[in-house]
Write an enzyme that holds these catalytic residues in place. Structure first.
Site, PDB file in Angstrom:
ATOM      1  N   SER A 265       0.760  -1.268  -0.122  1.00 27.36           N
ATOM      2  CA  SER A 265       0.121   0.018  -0.021  1.00 27.36           C
ATOM      3  C   SER A 265       0.952   1.135  -0.127  1.00 27.36           C
ATOM      4  O   SER A 265       1.786   1.582  -0.870  1.00 27.36           O
ATOM      5  CB  SER A 265      -0.968   0.212   1.186  1.00 27.36           C
ATOM      6  OG  SER A 265      -2.051   0.493   0.934  1.00 27.36           O
ATOM      7  N   HIS A 406      -7.858  -5.821   0.655  1.00 31.15           N
ATOM      8  CA  HIS A 406      -6.643  -5.204   0.629  1.00 31.15           C
ATOM      9  C   HIS A 406      -5.647  -5.394   1.588  1.00 31.15           C
ATOM     10  O   HIS A 406      -6.135  -5.172   3.183  1.00 31.15           O
ATOM     11  CB  HIS A 406      -6.902  -3.519   0.731  1.00 31.15           C
ATOM     12  CG  HIS A 406      -5.913  -2.468   0.623  1.00 31.15           C
ATOM     13  ND1 HIS A 406      -4.938  -2.351  -0.304  1.00 31.15           N
ATOM     14  CD2 HIS A 406      -5.364  -1.630   1.759  1.00 31.15           C
ATOM     15  CE1 HIS A 406      -4.086  -1.688  -0.086  1.00 31.15           C
ATOM     16  NE2 HIS A 406      -4.158  -1.142   0.989  1.00 31.15           N
TER      17      HIS A 406
END
Ligand code: GCU
Length: 426
Positions: A265, A406
């Protein structure tokens, strides 16, 4: 802690910033992405075609400068004196699987700047091991359940629940990111693992630069002044990764030519920028790095340049914000950041439910590095076809989109270990 709570906290933190400005609508419809023209990594600014490795050397320098000037800011190049201090050694960590060293990196000429504290795991009785290096989100203690890894005392996000209170981590956060690190699996496969809390380098908020490295190192040739110097927090995290590399090079049991950089990320964005600038990293893994990472900025899907600059004004330089409403004017796009890793191995990964990061945009970022890898006689991804879920593809450049959200999972690590086995060497 559940990762969800952590991300929810981040979302809540970002929300007021975002709502202060008029927030555009976010697109999740492939049909609405629209058309765009990508800059060609193999055409230099003066319009010349880059056809040789030596011409790429100049083009590469040009791209590096464009990314510094327009996206991440210039990383100060001045040498900095470091001191490495081992603060603890456990010869029998992880039930005898590993030696764990805790090492602090101090800045000799800037004693006011906090140390960078490395947790280093090495497989027992092995010499010259390859190693994964990655920054973590919540403290070294969050990557392991071992009780002799100290809880970070540095600033952390206030999460929902009692894993952190008043921006301090609590005992409740120990081990909360174990599944994202898979340390035992990595060690059993013959690799070492080094991790550092990213907030050691710079706490992740707009004032985080104060009292940290950006407050003491200068940024040269920047045209847009800003109080916090012109390089952003991503630049600082990337700089920190190179300082950790400086330390890893001094460890006799680590093979300095086989250090694989991994980041998830926002820390995937930092890993890519670090890997582009510092070719001591043998390979780079971008796990769901999204906007400002592996995803093409020109694709209107998920997070946008405007949104990232609004929610996280401290991440990039001031110039990047001038592209909020004119991404087509960016002189670069993110496939060119990925191409700066060439000819080294690169892995880009996405998750099906992580639409915010624009999986297709990440795939295309990786696919468009192909001509640069070709220049080195290598096959990158070797395909333009977006793969089905859980079907890793590629050669020197690899890609997968897995099912799920995610996160970094055991599935992701399994692919990264295979990639490292094949391309970096056990
Ligand atoms: C936010 C941000 C992303 C970033 C992510 C993360 O969602 O918008 O750009 O990648 O946080 O770091 O998890």
């Amino acid at each position: 802690m559940d990762e969800f709570i952590f991300w929810l906290a981040l979302l809540l933190l970002a929300a007021p910033l975002a709502s202060a400005q008029k927030v555009e609508e976010f697109n999740y419809d492939e049909a609405k992405v629209g058309t765009y023209t990508l800059p060609d990594p193999l055409t230099s600014k003066d319009g010349k075609a880059v056809k040789t490795k030596s011409a790429w050397t100049s083009r590469r320098a040009e791209l590096m400068e464009l990314f510094a000037a327009n996206v991440y800011g210039h990383t100060p190049k001045q040498p900095i004196k470091l001191r490495f201090q081992t603060t603890a050694v456990n010869e029998s960590a992880l039930n005898g699987l590993a030696v764990r060293k805790m090492v602090s990196i101090f800045f000799v000429d800037y004693p006011q700047i906090p140390s960078i504290d490395v947790a280093l795991y090495l497989p027992k009785n092995k010499k010259l091991v390859p190693i994964f290096l990655g920054l973590n989100f919540s403290g070294n203690h969050s990557a392991t359940t071992e009780t002799d890894v100290p809880i970070t005392t540095r600033w952390v996000y206030n999460a929902i629940g009692d894993v952190s209170v008043n921006n301090k981590a609590t005992e409740k956060s120990r081990g909360m990111q174990v599944s994202s690190w898979q340390i035992e699996t990595v060690l059993k496969r013959g690799y070492g693992l080094a991790t550092v809390y990213y907030g050691d380098i710079e706490p992740d908020h707009p004032q985080g630069w104060q009292g940290h490295i950006r407050s003491v190192l200068d940024s040269p040739s920047e045209t847009v002044p800003s109080a916090s110097n012109n390089w952003g927090a991503i630049g600082a995290w990337a700089w920190g990764l190179s300082r950790i590399m400086d330390y890893l090079q001094t460890e006799p049991d680590i093979d300095p030519k086989r250090v694989v950089l991994i980041g998830h990320s926002r820390l995937g964005k930092a890993a890519l920028w670090a890997g582009a600038q510092d070719d001591r990293f043998a390979a780079v893994i971008s796990n769901e790095s999204g906007e400002g990472g592996a995803a093409l900025s020109r694709r209107w899907y998920g997070e946008t340049v405007e949104r990232i600059n609004t929610s996280f004004p401290h991440w990039f330089n001031a110039q990047f914000k001038t592209y909020n409403k004119r991404v087509a004017d960016l002189p670069i796009d993110q496939h060119e950041l990925l191409a700066l890793i060439a000819p080294r191995p690169l892995y880009v990964a996405s998750a099906e439910e992580d639409r915010w990061s624009d999986p297709k945009g990440e795939f295309l970022g990786a696919a468009h590095t192909e001509p640069v890898y070709k220049l080195f006689g290598k096959t990158g991804l070797g395909t333009d076809t977006f793969p089905a879920v859980n079907q890793p593809i590629g050669q020197t450049v690899r890609y997968h989109i897995r099912t799920g959200k995610h996160d970094v999972t055991a599935y992701d690590w399994e692919q990264y270990l295979k990639f490292a086995d094949e391309l970096v060497g056990k």
